[in-house]
Enzyme design. Structure first.
Site, mmCIF file in Angstrom:
data_model
loop_
_atom_site.group_PDB
_atom_site.id
_atom_site.type_symbol
_atom_site.label_atom_id
_atom_site.label_comp_id
_atom_site.label_asym_id
_atom_site.label_seq_id
_atom_site.Cartn_x
_atom_site.Cartn_y
_atom_site.Cartn_z
ATOM 1 C CD GLU A 246 -25.930 155.208 70.875
ATOM 2 O OE1 GLU A 246 -24.934 155.850 70.491
ATOM 3 O OE2 GLU A 246 -27.021 155.236 70.286
ATOM 4 N NE ARG A 272 -56.076 161.647 94.631
ATOM 5 C CZ ARG A 272 -56.822 162.741 94.707
ATOM 6 N NH1 ARG A 272 -56.543 163.690 95.617
ATOM 7 N NH2 ARG A 272 -57.833 162.922 93.879
ATOM 8 C CD GLN A 283 -56.144 142.122 93.653
ATOM 9 O OE1 GLN A 283 -57.010 141.837 92.820
ATOM 10 N NE2 GLN A 283 -55.819 141.318 94.637
#
Ligand code: FAD
Length: 391
Positions: A246, A272, A283
């Site tokens: 798991e 955008r 940055q």
């Protein structure tokens, strides 16, 4: 060292991504489904036809016989193609915590009885360990199994059992020798519908909402002695083995989800515009994205290294624990960053906030990240010394 998948594994990954996009999107809330989980089961059977719920089951028992690396690759592809990470989590919990114990510890009769149905998507498995009073302290279970002739009688309550509302097979951990510690637990295969086993209402969780979770009550639940998986007293061993699977392969689904959100975040930062330029040109934005990529890549390397050790039969305590911690922490941080980089759009219903909600439980299940660190520390010989008694 080779970091590439072979051609067959690449083809399998493409197939899984295409299937997941076509059949498993968009995400569904289990709680809003009709009580019998009909839509969940419909999608489960489709995943079964694709071989996704039986990847690690040997061929002779109806599965694909994949090793841990290929199984992780399949889970990663499922997480990438299917934005319903809850569904992918349910598949992984079934496979690595429910099915693998039968593969690794089952008798021939148990394998014949369960594996073909579990691999084909006809039957769903759940692993019930956690109890209201026993979470991280998983060896101190209150659920008791008392031998009575050719049967065992099970009594106790389990909580947070993934897949419980839809499960056909419950892999139940119970104490056969309550003071026996590691050797006091025994694993039982309990068929849904066995008198005395009842399942509570599905939880309303903040994340992984596509994965059904519930309590399991055992009240004078009588099972034949042949239901013991492994031997009496070997429950903790069965549990530990399933946790190795798991903590490695299940978390590959999060790698896929991270990759998907990372790609859409880069796209958003390119598209955008503010102050007359794409925000990715700032940055503060681009460095955040580079950090996201770095965390994702580092976690991915740890996970596949642990998967390779599992495939080679050399897995220790450390590899799966480090992979689990790295992937879950990276997923939460990546979710936070993806929300932030979308601005107000990030807090609307969408894949960034969904990743964040789906990632939060990942730091908790399969043993919390704090417990993983304890385990690694112990493996490094860093156990606490008991204070000496004064004479
Ligand atoms: C979505 C989801 C699915 C799950 N699915 C399953 C399932 O299928 N089957 C199943 O059996 N269980 C399942 N669990 C339960 C899960 O395994 C437990 O929640 C987990 O083991 C932690 O136990 P707990 O919640 O009782 O936390 P607690 O043990 O109460 O821990 C609370 C806090 O204390 C910390 N803590 C406890 N002990 C120590 C320690 N010694 N050192 C440092 N910190 C410590 C923990 O790290 C944690 O931060 C699931 C949980 C979730 C959220």
């Amino acid at each position: 060292m080779n970091f590439d998948f072979d051609a067959e594994t690449e083809d399998m990954r493409d197939m899984v991504v295409r299937f997941a996009r076509r059949e498993l999107d968009p995400p569904r809330d289990f709680a809003s489904l009709d009580d019998d989980g009909a839509d969940f089961r419909r999608r489960w059977r489709l995943a079964g036809k694709q071989g996704l719920v039986g990847t690690t089951v040997p061929d002779e028992h109806g599965g694909s016989g994949l090793d841990a690396v290929a199984a992780a690759a399949a889970m990663e592809a499922l997480g990438y193609g299917c934005s319903d990470t809850g569904f992918a989590f349910s598949v992984a919990a079934h496979l690595f915590a429910g099915v693998m114990p039968v593969v690794e510890f089952g008798t021939e009769a148990q394998k014949k009885e369960w594996l073909p149905a579990l691999a084909s998507g006809e039957a769903i498995a759940a692993h019930a360990v956690t109890e209201p009073e026993a979470g991280s302290d998983a060896l101190r279970l209150r659920t008791r199994a008392r031998r009575q002739g050719d049967t065992y009688v099970l009594n106790g309550t389990k909580c947070f059992t993934t897949n419980a509302p839809v499960a056909d097979l419950f892999v139940v951990q119970a104490a056969t020798a309550p003071e026996g510690g590691f050797f006091g637990l025994t694993t039982f295969l309990v068929r849904a519908g066995t008198p005395g086993l009842t399942v509570g209402r599905p939880y309303d969780k903040v994340g992984l909402r596509g994965s059904p979770t519930a309590d399991v009550h055992l009240e004078d639940c009588v099972v034949p002695a042949e239901s013991v998986l492994g031997t009496e007293g070997s429950g903790a061993g069965v549990f530990s083995a399933s946790m190795k699977w798991e903590r490695t392969c299940l978390f590959a689904a999060y790698l896929g989800a991270m990759r998907r959100v990372l790609e859409s975040t880069v796209e958003h930062a390119r598209q955008r515009e503010q102050f007359g330029t794409p925000i990715g040109g700032f940055q503060a934005v681009s460095h955040r994205i580079v950090d996201m990529l770095g965390r994702y890549e580092a976690a991915r390397l740890l996970l596949y290294r642990a998967a390779q050790a599992l495939a080679d039969g050399t897995a220790d305590e450390i590899g799966p624990a480090l992979a689990k911690v790295a992937v879950s922490e990276a997923a939460v941080q990546l979710g936070l960053d993806a929300v932030q980089l979308r601005g107000a759009l990030g807090v609307l219903d969408g894949e960034a906030e969904l990743l964040l909600r789906d990632a939060l439980p990942a730091r908790i299940f399969s043993g919390t990240n704090e417990i993983q660190k304890n385990n690694v520390a112990r493996a490094l010989g860093l156990g606490a010394r008991r204070p000496r008694r004064r004479r």
